[in-house]
Design a protein around this motif. Structure first.
Motif, short mmCIF file in Angstrom:
data_model
loop_
_atom_site.label_atom_id
_atom_site.label_comp_id
_atom_site.label_asym_id
_atom_site.label_seq_id
_atom_site.Cartn_x
_atom_site.Cartn_y
_atom_site.Cartn_z
N PRO A 6 11.19 -12.34 -1.93
CA PRO A 6 11.84 -12.18 -3.24
C PRO A 6 13.07 -11.27 -3.15
N TRP A 7 14.13 -11.78 -2.55
CA TRP A 7 15.36 -10.98 -2.39
C TRP A 7 16.03 -10.81 -3.74
N PRO A 8 16.64 -9.69 -4.06
CA PRO A 8 16.61 -8.42 -3.33
C PRO A 8 15.23 -7.77 -3.45
N ALA A 9 14.91 -6.97 -2.44
CA ALA A 9 13.59 -6.35 -2.40
C ALA A 9 13.66 -5.01 -1.68
N THR A 10 12.70 -4.16 -1.99
CA THR A 10 12.57 -2.89 -1.29
C THR A 10 11.74 -3.10 -0.04
N LYS A 11 11.70 -2.10 0.79
CA LYS A 11 10.89 -2.15 2.00
C LYS A 11 9.43 -2.41 1.65
N ASP A 12 8.90 -1.70 0.67
CA ASP A 12 7.49 -1.86 0.30
C ASP A 12 7.21 -3.25 -0.25
N GLU A 13 8.15 -3.82 -1.00
CA GLU A 13 7.97 -5.17 -1.52
C GLU A 13 7.96 -6.20 -0.40
N LEU A 14 8.80 -5.99 0.60
CA LEU A 14 8.84 -6.91 1.74
C LEU A 14 7.56 -6.81 2.56
N ILE A 15 7.05 -5.62 2.76
CA ILE A 15 5.79 -5.44 3.48
C ILE A 15 4.66 -6.13 2.72
N ASP A 16 4.61 -5.92 1.41
CA ASP A 16 3.60 -6.57 0.58
C ASP A 16 3.71 -8.09 0.67
N PHE A 17 4.93 -8.61 0.60
CA PHE A 17 5.15 -10.06 0.71
C PHE A 17 4.66 -10.57 2.06
N ALA A 18 5.00 -9.88 3.13
CA ALA A 18 4.60 -10.31 4.48
C ALA A 18 3.08 -10.34 4.61
N ILE A 19 2.40 -9.34 4.09
CA ILE A 19 0.94 -9.29 4.17
C ILE A 19 0.33 -10.42 3.34
N ARG A 20 0.81 -10.61 2.10
CA ARG A 20 0.25 -11.63 1.21
C ARG A 20 0.45 -13.05 1.73
N THR A 21 1.55 -13.28 2.46
CA THR A 21 1.84 -14.63 2.95
C THR A 21 1.29 -14.88 4.35
N GLU A 31 3.53 -8.46 13.78
CA GLU A 31 4.83 -7.98 14.26
C GLU A 31 5.84 -7.87 13.12
N VAL A 32 5.78 -8.80 12.16
CA VAL A 32 6.70 -8.75 11.02
C VAL A 32 6.44 -7.50 10.20
N VAL A 33 5.18 -7.23 9.92
CA VAL A 33 4.81 -6.04 9.14
C VAL A 33 5.21 -4.78 9.89
N GLU A 34 4.96 -4.74 11.19
CA GLU A 34 5.32 -3.57 12.00
C GLU A 34 6.83 -3.36 12.01
N ASN A 35 7.61 -4.43 12.12
CA ASN A 35 9.06 -4.31 12.10
C ASN A 35 9.54 -3.76 10.76
N LEU A 36 8.95 -4.24 9.69
CA LEU A 36 9.35 -3.74 8.36
C LEU A 36 8.96 -2.28 8.19
N GLN A 37 7.80 -1.89 8.70
CA GLN A 37 7.37 -0.50 8.60
C GLN A 37 8.27 0.43 9.41
N ALA A 38 8.90 -0.09 10.45
CA ALA A 38 9.75 0.73 11.31
C ALA A 38 11.12 1.00 10.70
N ILE A 39 11.45 0.33 9.62
CA ILE A 39 12.74 0.54 8.97
C ILE A 39 12.77 1.93 8.36
N GLU A 40 13.86 2.66 8.61
CA GLU A 40 14.04 3.96 7.97
C GLU A 40 14.35 3.71 6.51
N ASP A 41 13.44 4.13 5.64
CA ASP A 41 13.55 3.78 4.23
C ASP A 41 14.10 4.94 3.41
#
Length: 73
Positions: free
Chosen positions: A15-30, A35-45
């Motif tokens: 759901p662009w635009p999105a925050t880091k937390d929204e993207l992590i939530d989206f990745a987990i739900r889908t 690796e996708v979740v880990e990459n998103l978590q590694a972003i300096e937020d």
């Protein structure tokens, strides 16, 4: 953190635009790979909104990166 086209494809329908937390939530739900979740978590937020995958992975290939010319086909 590393990205591949396959991993980035899991965020195509995010759901662009999105925050880091929204993207992590989206990745987990889908059901995206861990690796996708880990990459998103590694972003300096800093609470930023991300408009597209290009803001997360600056080297994301675009149509300009390919050598073919659609007008020729």
């Amino acid at each position: 953190m590393y990205w591949t086209l396959e991993l980035a494809s899991y965020l195509d329908d995010a759901p662009w635009p999105a925050t880091k937390d929204e993207l992590i939530d989206f990745a987990i739900r889908t059901g995206a790979p861990l690796e996708v979740v880990e990459n998103l978590q590694a972003i300096e937020d800093e609470g930023d909104m991300y408009e597209s995958i290009e803001e997360i992975w600056p080297d994301y290939p675009t149509e300009e990166d390919y050598l073919w010319n659609e007008d020729e086909y």
